[in-house]
Design a protein around this motif. Structure first.
Motif, PDB file in Angstrom:
ATOM      1  N   SER A   1      72.535  27.977  74.857  1.00  4.06           N
ATOM      2  CA  SER A   1      71.452  28.703  74.197  1.00  4.06           C
ATOM      3  C   SER A   1      71.351  30.090  74.818  1.00  4.06           C
ATOM      4  N   ARG A   2      70.916  31.047  74.024  1.00  2.00           N
ATOM      5  CA  ARG A   2      70.806  32.426  74.513  1.00  2.00           C
ATOM      6  C   ARG A   2      69.809  32.494  75.660  1.00  2.00           C
ATOM      7  N   GLN A   3      68.643  31.901  75.479  1.00  5.35           N
ATOM      8  CA  GLN A   3      67.675  31.790  76.563  1.00  5.35           C
ATOM      9  C   GLN A   3      67.977  30.483  77.294  1.00  5.35           C
ATOM     10  N   ALA A   4      68.848  30.573  78.255  1.00  7.54           N
ATOM     11  CA  ALA A   4      69.406  29.381  78.895  1.00  7.54           C
ATOM     12  C   ALA A   4      68.509  28.915  80.036  1.00  7.54           C
ATOM     13  N   VAL A   5      68.030  27.680  79.920  1.00 13.74           N
ATOM     14  CA  VAL A   5      67.176  27.070  80.940  1.00 13.74           C
ATOM     15  C   VAL A   5      67.915  25.881  81.530  1.00 13.74           C
ATOM     16  N   PHE A   6      67.936  25.785  82.856  1.00  9.99           N
ATOM     17  CA  PHE A   6      68.609  24.702  83.557  1.00  9.99           C
ATOM     18  C   PHE A   6      67.599  23.987  84.457  1.00  9.99           C
ATOM     19  N   ILE A   7      67.550  22.676  84.327  1.00  8.10           N
ATOM     20  CA  ILE A   7      66.695  21.851  85.179  1.00  8.10           C
ATOM     21  C   ILE A   7      67.595  21.014  86.071  1.00  8.10           C
ATOM     22  N   LEU A   8      67.332  21.038  87.366  1.00 17.88           N
ATOM     23  CA  LEU A   8      68.086  20.241  88.333  1.00 17.88           C
ATOM     24  C   LEU A   8      67.120  19.253  88.961  1.00 17.88           C
ATOM     25  N   ALA A   9      67.367  17.954  88.785  1.00 14.55           N
ATOM     26  CA  ALA A   9      66.413  16.926  89.174  1.00 14.55           C
ATOM     27  C   ALA A   9      67.050  15.930  90.132  1.00 14.55           C
ATOM     28  N   PHE A  10      66.358  15.676  91.251  1.00 13.69           N
ATOM     29  CA  PHE A  10      66.780  14.651  92.188  1.00 13.69           C
ATOM     30  C   PHE A  10      66.107  13.326  91.841  1.00 13.69           C
ATOM     31  N   ALA A  11      66.632  12.241  92.405  1.00  8.30           N
ATOM     32  CA  ALA A  11      66.127  10.908  92.071  1.00  8.30           C
ATOM     33  C   ALA A  11      64.685  10.711  92.515  1.00  8.30           C
ATOM     34  N   ASN A  12      64.246  11.431  93.551  1.00  9.74           N
ATOM     35  CA  ASN A  12      62.876  11.246  94.043  1.00  9.74           C
ATOM     36  C   ASN A  12      61.853  12.066  93.267  1.00  9.74           C
ATOM     37  N   GLY A  13      62.297  12.796  92.246  1.00  9.34           N
ATOM     38  CA  GLY A  13      61.381  13.594  91.440  1.00  9.34           C
ATOM     39  C   GLY A  13      61.352  15.058  91.799  1.00  9.34           C
ATOM     40  N   ASP A  14      61.899  15.420  92.968  1.00  5.46           N
ATOM     41  CA  ASP A  14      61.982  16.834  93.334  1.00  5.46           C
ATOM     42  C   ASP A  14      63.034  17.522  92.473  1.00  5.46           C
ATOM     43  N   GLY A  15      62.938  18.835  92.397  1.00  5.47           N
ATOM     44  CA  GLY A  15      63.925  19.567  91.612  1.00  5.47           C
ATOM     45  C   GLY A  15      63.588  21.030  91.528  1.00  5.47           C
ATOM     46  N   ALA A  16      64.314  21.729  90.663  1.00  2.00           N
ATOM     47  CA  ALA A  16      64.113  23.160  90.484  1.00  2.00           C
ATOM     48  C   ALA A  16      64.524  23.543  89.075  1.00  2.00           C
ATOM     49  N   VAL A  17      64.049  24.708  88.630  1.00  2.00           N
ATOM     50  CA  VAL A  17      64.354  25.242  87.307  1.00  2.00           C
ATOM     51  C   VAL A  17      64.891  26.653  87.458  1.00  2.00           C
ATOM     52  N   ALA A  18      65.932  26.971  86.702  1.00  2.00           N
ATOM     53  CA  ALA A  18      66.471  28.334  86.680  1.00  2.00           C
ATOM     54  C   ALA A  18      66.729  28.724  85.235  1.00  2.00           C
ATOM     55  N   GLN A  19      66.594  30.012  84.936  1.00  2.00           N
ATOM     56  CA  GLN A  19      66.824  30.473  83.569  1.00  2.00           C
ATOM     57  C   GLN A  19      67.411  31.873  83.565  1.00  2.00           C
ATOM     58  N   THR A  20      68.095  32.175  82.469  1.00 10.59           N
ATOM     59  CA  THR A  20      68.689  33.493  82.306  1.00 10.59           C
ATOM     60  C   THR A  20      68.922  33.750  80.824  1.00 10.59           C
ATOM     61  N   ILE A  21      69.303  34.971  80.483  1.00 12.61           N
ATOM     62  CA  ILE A  21      69.631  35.345  79.112  1.00 12.61           C
ATOM     63  C   ILE A  21      71.141  35.530  79.013  1.00 12.61           C
ATOM     64  N   VAL A  22      71.751  34.880  78.012  1.00 15.77           N
ATOM     65  CA  VAL A  22      73.200  34.965  77.813  1.00 15.77           C
ATOM     66  C   VAL A  22      73.444  35.652  76.474  1.00 15.77           C
ATOM     67  N   GLU A  23      73.558  36.967  76.507  1.00 15.19           N
ATOM     68  CA  GLU A  23      73.721  37.751  75.282  1.00 15.19           C
ATOM     69  C   GLU A  23      75.049  37.441  74.591  1.00 15.19           C
ATOM     70  N   GLU A  24      76.062  37.095  75.344  1.00 12.68           N
ATOM     71  CA  GLU A  24      77.414  36.929  74.823  1.00 12.68           C
ATOM     72  C   GLU A  24      77.607  35.635  74.042  1.00 12.68           C
ATOM     73  N   LEU A  25      76.622  34.745  74.076  1.00 11.27           N
ATOM     74  CA  LEU A  25      76.795  33.433  73.466  1.00 11.27           C
ATOM     75  C   LEU A  25      77.111  33.508  71.978  1.00 11.27           C
ATOM     76  N   GLU A  26      76.578  34.504  71.280  1.00  7.07           N
ATOM     77  CA  GLU A  26      76.803  34.616  69.839  1.00  7.07           C
ATOM     78  C   GLU A  26      78.280  34.816  69.493  1.00  7.07           C
ATOM     79  N   ASN A  27      79.107  35.146  70.459  1.00  3.93           N
ATOM     80  CA  ASN A  27      80.535  35.344  70.217  1.00  3.93           C
ATOM     81  C   ASN A  27      81.364  34.085  70.412  1.00  3.93           C
ATOM     82  N   PHE A  28      80.702  32.941  70.662  1.00  6.48           N
ATOM     83  CA  PHE A  28      81.426  31.710  70.953  1.00  6.48           C
ATOM     84  C   PHE A  28      80.936  30.544  70.093  1.00  6.48           C
ATOM     85  N   ASP A  29      81.903  29.717  69.654  1.00  2.13           N
ATOM     86  CA  ASP A  29      81.602  28.397  69.109  1.00  2.13           C
ATOM     87  C   ASP A  29      81.778  27.383  70.235  1.00  2.13           C
TER      88      ASP A  29
END
Length: 331
Positions: free
Chosen positions: A162-190
């Motif tokens: 997705s252009r507005q790319a969000v990533f969730i990283l989750a550990f088994a105990n419920g801890d985790g983190a979220v990171a996001q970015t913009i990927v402008e180039e995605l429209e050039n790929f299938d």
């Protein structure tokens, strides 16, 4: 003499339909995949009459698909809402005393996502209190599991879905983190994704612009292409994600084609294939496909497949309509 046999086996694809397997000789399979006749030993059980030679190709047609949620097989991790929940200890438990001189390190978990070439994202994780821990990565429907290093770190290169790319990283105990970015180039790929649980042998095979198996333009795990090919528009590429050494890992494979850099007209034939091995023979396995549609929508299909018995070890199942072929008009 090259011979072929046709047999009928009972398979389950989504809603328990019967499927026919067209089996080709071992010579044909070598053309498709190379000489791997001794890679997996055949089962010692008697060979089922009509099962065909080892390393045969099984061609599965008329697949019936469903968008229903998994009822068995792949156990999807917690939802996004659950990921952020941290269990609270009972109030009657007191905090343990920390001996003098012992320093408890801070356990901040930090993730960062940066766009890189070919509409990929460099995803990093710093979790110093989570060394050698299983972590589940979520991104726009794609899910796979990784294992942190002895320092509690991860450094991954992931295709954006997705252009507005969000990533969730989750550990088994419920801890985790979220990171996001913009990927402008995605429209050039299938992009097409296949994901599954365990080492079931699933693979995406892309045959670009009429390429035969084993020739240039046949992109799969054994000939995955490269980021350089994707940048220049020469070929697509296959990337695989997930730690295969983890217990019951969630794995994903992604095929990316640079439509924005392509000047050729034609189509790319996409198929999902799996080898019958000692690890999956006689079992019912599940997979899920994700395809990015125009406008950024994701098309999802679920697959349940009954793998033939171990007498067919070394054969290949070819699923021709789980992924849609790509049609390219050129530039």
């Amino acid at each position: 003499m090259l011979r072929s046999k046709i047999i009928t086996a009972v398979g389950t694809l989504a809603c328990a339909v019967g499927i026919g397997f067209v089996m080709q000789s071992s010579e044909t399979a070598r053309v498709h995949y190379g000489d791997k006749s001794d890679r997996i030993p055949a089962a010692e059980a008697p060979v089922l009459e009509g099962a065909g030679a080892k390393n045969a190709m099984l061609d599965v047609q008329e697949i019936t698909l469903t968008s229903a949620e998994y009822e068995a097989g792949i156990a999807l991790p917690a939802t996004d809402a659950e990921v952020t929940t941290v269990a609270t200890p009972p109030s009657e438990l007191s905090e343990p005393e920390i001996p003098d001189g012992v320093v408890i390190p801070a356990c901040d978990i930090v993730a960062q996502a940066l766009p890189v070439a070919a509409a990929m994202v460099n995803l990093t994780l710093d979790a110093p209190c989570m060394p050698n821990e299983r972590v589940t990565v979520h991104h726009n429907g794609m899910i796979f599991t990784e294992t942190t290093t002895s320092d509690g770190a991860l450094n991954l290169r992931i295709p954006a879905l997705s252009r507005q790319a969000v990533f969730i990283l989750a550990f088994a105990n419920g801890d985790g983190a979220v990171a996001q970015t913009i990927v402008e180039e995605l429209e050039n790929f299938d992009r097409a994704v296949l994901q599954w649980k365990g080492n079931t042998g699933f693979q995406i095979h892309a045959r670009e612009f009429g390429a035969d198996y084993g020739s240039e333009g046949h992109i799969w795990e054994g000939a995955p292409g490269s980021v350089a090919d994707a940048i220049t528009g020469t070929h697509g590429m296959i990337t695989r994600h997930g730690d295969t050494n983890a217990a019951e890992p969630l794995l994903a494979e992604v095929y990316s084609f640079p439509k924005g850099q392509n000047s050729r007209q034609g189509s790319i034939s996409l198929s999902v294939e799996t080898e019958v091995t000692a690890a999956n023979c006689g079992l019912e396995v599940e997979a899920q496909s994700l395809e990015i549609r125009p406008g950024g929508q994701v098309r999802t299909q679920n697959l349940t497949l009954a793998v033939p018995d171990c007498e067919a070890t070394g054969s290949f199942l070819v699923l021709n309509n789980l992924l849609q072929d790509l049609k390219l008009a050129g530039m």
